[in-house]
Design a protein around this motif. Structure first.
Motif, mmCIF file in Angstrom:
data_model
loop_
_atom_site.group_PDB
_atom_site.id
_atom_site.type_symbol
_atom_site.label_atom_id
_atom_site.label_comp_id
_atom_site.label_asym_id
_atom_site.label_seq_id
_atom_site.Cartn_x
_atom_site.Cartn_y
_atom_site.Cartn_z
ATOM 1 N N LEU A 1 35.009 -103.069 3.314
ATOM 2 C CA LEU A 1 33.819 -102.361 2.843
ATOM 3 C C LEU A 1 34.084 -100.855 2.764
ATOM 4 C CD1 LEU A 1 30.883 -102.627 1.991
ATOM 5 C CD2 LEU A 1 30.221 -102.523 4.400
ATOM 6 N N THR A 2 34.838 -100.335 3.713
ATOM 7 C CA THR A 2 35.193 -98.913 3.701
ATOM 8 C C THR A 2 36.039 -98.584 2.474
ATOM 9 O OG1 THR A 2 35.143 -98.855 6.132
ATOM 10 C CG2 THR A 2 36.307 -97.062 5.012
ATOM 11 N N GLN A 3 37.009 -99.442 2.179
ATOM 12 C CA GLN A 3 37.854 -99.218 1.003
ATOM 13 C C GLN A 3 37.030 -99.253 -0.283
ATOM 14 O OE1 GLN A 3 41.054 -102.076 1.146
ATOM 15 N NE2 GLN A 3 41.759 -101.374 3.154
ATOM 16 N N ARG A 4 36.081 -100.150 -0.345
ATOM 17 C CA ARG A 4 35.215 -100.210 -1.527
ATOM 18 C C ARG A 4 34.399 -98.931 -1.643
ATOM 19 N NH1 ARG A 4 31.625 -105.552 -2.348
ATOM 20 N NH2 ARG A 4 33.721 -106.424 -2.583
ATOM 21 N N ALA A 5 33.925 -98.422 -0.505
ATOM 22 C CA ALA A 5 33.142 -97.179 -0.523
ATOM 23 C C ALA A 5 33.997 -96.005 -0.968
ATOM 24 C CB ALA A 5 32.563 -96.921 0.871
ATOM 25 N N GLU A 6 35.245 -95.959 -0.488
ATOM 26 C CA GLU A 6 36.133 -94.866 -0.875
ATOM 27 C C GLU A 6 36.423 -94.904 -2.376
ATOM 28 O OE1 GLU A 6 38.815 -93.978 3.083
ATOM 29 O OE2 GLU A 6 39.241 -95.795 1.936
ATOM 30 N N LYS A 7 36.539 -96.099 -2.910
ATOM 31 C CA LYS A 7 36.763 -96.224 -4.359
ATOM 32 C C LYS A 7 35.551 -95.716 -5.124
ATOM 33 C CE LYS A 7 38.096 -99.609 -7.879
ATOM 34 N NZ LYS A 7 38.429 -101.037 -8.153
#
Length: 440
Positions: free
Chosen positions: A181-187
């Protein structure tokens, strides 16, 4: 806020906002079930919802799980996948008049050829009469009910509603799911968070399995202007850790005391201290813990270590005299002592068996030879006749029968080969052998 017919009142306004001005949680809301992070146990191809959707047969559902794990999102996407009109209400803000309007609108919709998926958040907050009001509309197909609750449905929902629904358990998000979820937010943000690897782990721990809480934390971190990645300590100073979930009167209360009890029974002092610490941090009454520790000493240790009960009572008394936080150390001492003590439930099993036998034998009187005879009439009736005074017998043991006449002698206490009870077993076997000799 969502209106009664399921279209969020702010949805149109949110759609008109430039994407960067919308909350991150809204911008990352999954558009299909395949985009949902976590919950594979209910969404996978062979999982309940996967099977239902593949077969084209969706039943009423109850989603049971902690906050921030996707209950509302999954319900909305289920309506989308099945072409049902989505209606969202909250049991906190909805009364009987509003429910009637929802059901009437669903009936009209059905007459026009469209079904309704009614999502009820916090469904456990409806009383019995309100919950009963859903039944006829579920049975005639006016609505497909999807309820969401953070409380155990077994205790909070009517049996009639449960019998017409399938309960699906949604779990707190794992650290791996939170990282995705963090990686998706960073994207979505177009940049990495200014955190070291250790601080990134700390961020996920702060979210405590709640995806919505994580996204709120990420928004705060992303807004910071820092020259170098922050470490764990710097992050902790800037952010408040999310309070651990604990309800002293709810389901979590019983889950954690069960975890403490089974850790002690399983002779694991580290786990016992962890669960004791979790409950103390959550605000549990230390007196409740003292009482439960004392109960564990009698149920799971018993005569394998008779000192265990004394240790617990002393810890309880120490807490009463010192209070918190100093007195809590006495409870920790007791928990460790119990965890490392030899275990036996022989007396616990024995008294339960004795009570079952007592129910079966009813009012059967004691044998007359062990009854006192303080009056002449009682002596004439045979009270005390034939009683053997054990101190006068060889080895101080008469071997007489003390059970009611006609009751076959049972074996109720079976001591184990652990701790002090090993010695009690030796004594028990000794008297059992003597009894056989005396009664030949």
């Amino acid at each position: 806020m969502a209106d009664l017919f399921g279209s969020p009142a702010s949805a149109d306004a949110a759609a008109q906002q430039p994407a960067p001005n919308r909350p991150l949680a809204d911008r990352l809301r999954p558009q299909s079930l395949g985009e949902v992070i976590g919950q594979e146990q209910v969404l996978g191809p062979e999982a309940p919802l996967g099977v239902m959707l593949a077969s084209g047969s969706l039943s009423s559902l109850i989603f049971w799980g902690p906050p921030g794990v996707g209950k509302t999102t999954i319900a909305r996407l289920l309506a989308k996948e099945t072409d049902l009109h989505f209606v969202q209400i909250s049991a906190i803000f909805t009364g009987v008049p509003e429910l009637r309007k929802v059901f009437e609108a669903a009936k009209i919709r059905r007459q026009n050829g469209q079904g309704t998926l009614l999502f009820v958040d916090e469904i456990h907050r409806f009383n019995k009469a309100q919950q009963d009001g859903f039944l006829p509309h579920m049975e005639d197909g006016t609505i497909l009910l999807v309820g969401a609750t953070t409380e155990n449905p077994s205790f909070e929902l009517n049996a009639a509603v449960l019998s017409r629904s399938q309960v699906l358990v949604l779990e707190r998000l794992s650290l791996g799911a939170l990282e995705r979820l963090t990686q998706r937010a960073e994207k979505e943000l177009g940049r990495a968070l200014p955190l070291s690897g250790d601080a990134r782990d700390a961020l996920h721990e702060m979210a405590d399995g709640d995806g919505r809480a994580l996204l709120n934390l990420i928004e705060q971190v992303a807004a910071w202007k820092v020259e170098a990645p922050l470490g764990r300590e710097a992050l902790s100073n800037r952010l408040m850790r999310r309070a651990a979930k604990f309800d002293k009167s709810g389901d979590e209360h019983y889950n954690l005391i069960s975890a403490l009890h089974k850790s002690i029974r399983g002779s694991d002092p580290d786990a016992a201290l962890y669960w004791l610490g979790r409950m103390l941090e959550g605000g549990e009454d230390p007196r409740f813990l003292a009482r439960r520790l004392t109960m564990m000493s009698t149920e799971d240790i018993g005569m394998a270590d008779p000192q265990a009960n004394t240790v617990c009572l002393n810890a309880w008394q120490t807490y009463e005299r010192l209070g918190s936080p100093e007195g809590e150390l006495a409870l920790a001492n007791a928990a460790v002592y119990l965890a490392l003590a030899p275990k036996s439930n022989a007396v616990y099993v024995g008294i339960k068996a004795a009570r079952r036998l007592a129910k079966q034998t009813g009012s059967a009187p004691p044998p007359k030879h062990i009854l006192n005879a303080p009056t002449k009439l009682m002596s004439e009736q045979g009270y005390g006749e034939g009683y053997a005074y054990d101190h006068d017998a060889e080895d101080g043991f008469s071997g007489q029968n003390y059970f009611p006449d006609g009751v076959k002698r049972p074996v109720l206490y079976q001591p184990v080969e652990r701790g002090f009870e090993r010695e009690l077993k030796r004594r028990n076997d000794y008297f059992a052998n003597l009894r056989l000799k005396r009664n030949k």
